[in-house]
Design a protein around this motif. Structure first.
Motif, PDB file in Angstrom:
ATOM      1  N   SER A  25       0.833  -1.213   0.000  1.00 40.79           N
ATOM      2  CA  SER A  25       0.000   0.000   0.000  1.00 40.79           C
ATOM      3  C   SER A  25       0.863   1.256   0.000  1.00 40.79           C
ATOM      4  O   SER A  25       0.565   2.229  -0.698  1.00 40.79           O
ATOM      5  N   LYS A  28       2.622   1.593  -3.578  1.00 44.38           N
ATOM      6  CA  LYS A  28       1.646   1.927  -4.612  1.00 44.38           C
ATOM      7  C   LYS A  28       1.056   3.320  -4.395  1.00 44.38           C
ATOM      8  O   LYS A  28       0.817   4.052  -5.364  1.00 44.38           O
ATOM      9  N   GLN A 173      -4.394   8.159 -16.229  1.00 38.83           N
ATOM     10  CA  GLN A 173      -4.907   6.820 -16.517  1.00 38.83           C
ATOM     11  C   GLN A 173      -4.004   5.741 -15.929  1.00 38.83           C
ATOM     12  O   GLN A 173      -4.482   4.725 -15.406  1.00 38.83           O
ATOM     13  N   ILE A 176      -4.683   5.467 -12.231  1.00 39.18           N
ATOM     14  CA  ILE A 176      -5.915   4.717 -11.944  1.00 39.18           C
ATOM     15  C   ILE A 176      -5.659   3.217 -12.051  1.00 39.18           C
ATOM     16  O   ILE A 176      -6.108   2.427 -11.207  1.00 39.18           O
ATOM     17  N   ALA A 177      -4.935   2.811 -13.110  1.00 43.66           N
ATOM     18  CA  ALA A 177      -4.635   1.389 -13.302  1.00 43.66           C
ATOM     19  C   ALA A 177      -3.773   0.852 -12.159  1.00 43.66           C
ATOM     20  O   ALA A 177      -4.001  -0.271 -11.661  1.00 43.66           O
ATOM     21  N   GLU A 178      -2.777   1.641 -11.718  1.00 48.95           N
ATOM     22  CA  GLU A 178      -1.918   1.211 -10.614  1.00 48.95           C
ATOM     23  C   GLU A 178      -2.705   1.095  -9.320  1.00 48.95           C
ATOM     24  O   GLU A 178      -2.475   0.172  -8.520  1.00 48.95           O
ATOM     25  N   LYS A 179      -3.628   2.004  -9.114  1.00 49.64           N
ATOM     26  CA  LYS A 179      -4.472   1.947  -7.909  1.00 49.64           C
ATOM     27  C   LYS A 179      -5.310   0.678  -7.902  1.00 49.64           C
ATOM     28  O   LYS A 179      -5.428  -0.022  -6.888  1.00 49.64           O
ATOM     29  N   ASP A 180      -5.907   0.372  -9.059  1.00 48.97           N
ATOM     30  CA  ASP A 180      -6.732  -0.838  -9.155  1.00 48.97           C
ATOM     31  C   ASP A 180      -5.893  -2.099  -8.914  1.00 48.97           C
ATOM     32  O   ASP A 180      -6.334  -3.032  -8.231  1.00 48.97           O
ATOM     33  N   LYS A 181      -4.676  -2.138  -9.489  1.00 46.41           N
ATOM     34  CA  LYS A 181      -3.808  -3.302  -9.291  1.00 46.41           C
ATOM     35  C   LYS A 181      -3.403  -3.434  -7.820  1.00 46.41           C
ATOM     36  O   LYS A 181      -3.312  -4.555  -7.289  1.00 46.41           O
ATOM     37  N   VAL A 183      -5.117  -2.406  -5.178  1.00 44.52           N
ATOM     38  CA  VAL A 183      -6.279  -2.874  -4.412  1.00 44.52           C
ATOM     39  C   VAL A 183      -6.466  -4.378  -4.600  1.00 44.52           C
ATOM     40  O   VAL A 183      -6.695  -5.114  -3.625  1.00 44.52           O
ATOM     41  N   LEU A 184      -6.336  -4.841  -5.849  1.00 43.36           N
ATOM     42  CA  LEU A 184      -6.498  -6.277  -6.123  1.00 43.36           C
ATOM     43  C   LEU A 184      -5.407  -7.096  -5.432  1.00 43.36           C
ATOM     44  O   LEU A 184      -5.686  -8.145  -4.834  1.00 43.36           O
ATOM     45  N   THR A 185      -4.159  -6.609  -5.487  1.00 37.73           N
ATOM     46  CA  THR A 185      -3.050  -7.330  -4.859  1.00 37.73           C
ATOM     47  C   THR A 185      -3.248  -7.439  -3.350  1.00 37.73           C
ATOM     48  O   THR A 185      -3.054  -8.510  -2.758  1.00 37.73           O
TER      49      THR A 185
END
Length: 221
Positions: A25, A28, A173, A176-181, A183-185
């Protein structure tokens, strides 16, 4: 593995899982912060500098027309000084932009700006020379013939500003993609630790119950 080691393993697994979640966390969040802050740190200052340069590009054309239109030598001299002042500001701005370069593409745009400005100033000097010598109509014709050269400078600045806007959107963009990854990780890691702890906890429970049964059987005997 005895009961004590099983308990230590569960505690260690929990601590490692929490540490991994915190580390991911933090890393990222730092990455997302820098990417979302790209516009504030780079794009906005770059665009503002290019906007100022673009306005000076328009002023150059206006001052040049004034130089041609004026009949009095004093007014022509004033227009000439105004042109030199604007040219100096543009040169300073283009030099200052070098500290804001963020990529090879950004540098290519800056080179195009500089080349277009050099070509425009050459035309301006020729037109002013004709205007100063009283050849007004010839100066006007030369200016009209070379209008595309002057327009090329402002168009290069427009293209450079669009590049900065697109770059800022691209960084947003990516953030946003790094944030989503991230959260998933963290979710997968949390689930993995939770499942492992539950499994180890059930094993410990079964071992404890088995020990209690053995104790009861021993007492009964």
């Amino acid at each position: 593995m005895n009961l004590s080691k099983q308990l230590l393993a569960m505690i260690g697994m929990t601590v490692l899982g929490l540490g991994a979640i915190f580390g991911i966390s933090y890393v990222k969040l730092e990455q997302v912060y820098h990417q979302t802050n790209y516009a504030n740190v780079n794009s906005i200052p770059s665009i503002m500098l290019l906007v100022d340069t673009l306005q000076d590009g328009y002023r150059l054309r206006l001052n040049l027309w004034e130089h041609i239109s004026f009949e009095e030598a004093e007014k022509k001299e004033g227009a000439k000084k105004a042109i030199e002042t604007v040219k100096g500001r543009i040169t300073t701005n283009l030099k200052a932009y070098e500290a804001m370069l963020s990529s090879d593409k950004d540098k290519e745009h800056l080179v195009k700006n500089s080349v277009a400005f050099k070509n425009a100033t050459e035309v301006i000097e020729r037109v002013m020379a004709l205007s100063a010598s009283g050849q007004k109509s010839v100066a006007e014709n030369l200016l009209n013939e070379n209008r595309p050269v002057l327009l090329a400078f402002t168009r290069a600045l427009d293209a450079h500003m669009r590049y900065n806007q697109e770059k800022a959107n691209e960084e947003a963009q990516i953030a946003i993609a790094e944030k989503d990854k991230a959260v998933l990780t963290m979710l997968l890691l949390f689930l993995g630790v939770a499942v492992a702890c539950v499994a180890l906890g059930m094993l410990i429970r079964n071992n404890i119950l088995e020990s209690v049964k053995l104790m009861r059987a021993g007492i009964g005997e």
